[in-house]
Design a protein around this motif. Structure first.
Motif, short mmCIF file in Angstrom:
data_model
loop_
_atom_site.label_atom_id
_atom_site.label_comp_id
_atom_site.label_asym_id
_atom_site.label_seq_id
_atom_site.Cartn_x
_atom_site.Cartn_y
_atom_site.Cartn_z
N ASN A 46 13.72 -2.01 3.62
CA ASN A 46 12.46 -1.49 3.72
C ASN A 46 12.37 -0.10 3.84
N SER A 47 11.50 0.73 3.52
CA SER A 47 11.44 2.04 3.90
C SER A 47 11.28 2.37 5.31
N PRO A 48 11.69 3.82 5.66
CA PRO A 48 11.53 3.89 7.17
C PRO A 48 9.90 3.87 7.77
N MET A 49 9.10 3.86 6.74
CA MET A 49 7.80 3.70 7.09
C MET A 49 7.35 2.49 7.66
N SER A 53 9.89 -3.48 13.85
CA SER A 53 9.74 -4.79 14.16
C SER A 53 9.76 -5.89 13.32
N LYS A 54 9.15 -5.15 11.79
CA LYS A 54 9.01 -6.04 10.61
C LYS A 54 9.94 -5.66 9.78
N ARG A 55 11.07 -4.82 9.94
CA ARG A 55 12.00 -4.62 8.78
C ARG A 55 12.91 -5.84 8.59
N TYR A 56 13.35 -6.09 7.28
CA TYR A 56 14.07 -6.99 6.81
C TYR A 56 15.29 -6.62 6.16
N TRP A 57 16.45 -7.32 6.62
CA TRP A 57 17.84 -6.75 6.39
C TRP A 57 18.76 -8.04 6.03
N GLU A 58 19.69 -7.95 5.22
CA GLU A 58 20.73 -9.12 5.10
C GLU A 58 22.25 -8.63 5.33
N VAL A 59 22.86 -9.63 5.82
CA VAL A 59 24.19 -9.67 5.94
C VAL A 59 25.04 -10.57 5.03
N GLN A 60 25.86 -10.03 3.96
CA GLN A 60 26.35 -10.79 2.98
C GLN A 60 27.91 -10.85 3.22
N LEU A 61 28.46 -12.06 3.07
CA LEU A 61 29.87 -12.23 3.11
C LEU A 61 30.37 -12.83 1.78
N PRO A 62 31.08 -12.06 0.81
CA PRO A 62 31.64 -12.51 -0.30
C PRO A 62 32.38 -13.87 -0.12
N VAL A 63 32.40 -15.00 -0.89
CA VAL A 63 33.15 -16.05 -0.95
C VAL A 63 33.55 -16.38 -2.16
#
Length: 67
Positions: A46-49, A53-63
């Motif tokens: 998401n943008s800084p705007m 509380s509504k921002r979405y983010w991911e953590v990824q681990l290569p396998v």
């Protein structure tokens, strides 16, 4: 290939590490199928705007698949 976990809210070092640990635990439960293939990564979508509380983010681990 990656294993990914998505979250809402602020990204911070503690939450990031919790998700990395969660993903690693899940991969460890798949010992005949998967192994970790690199360092974790994270990304925000998401943008800084967008409110924190509504921002979405991911953590990824290569396998990779076990031979």
């Amino acid at each position: 290939r990656v294993v990914s976990s998505g979250l809402r809210g602020n990204m911070n070092p503690q939450r990031l590490q919790e998700q990395v640990d969660r993903i690693k635990a899940w991969v460890a439960e798949q010992p005949t199928r998967l192994e970790i293939a690199g360092p974790p990564g994270s990304m925000g979508w998401n943008s800084p705007m967008v409110s924190a509380s509504k921002r979405y983010w991911e953590v990824q681990l290569p396998v990779r698949s076990q031979p």
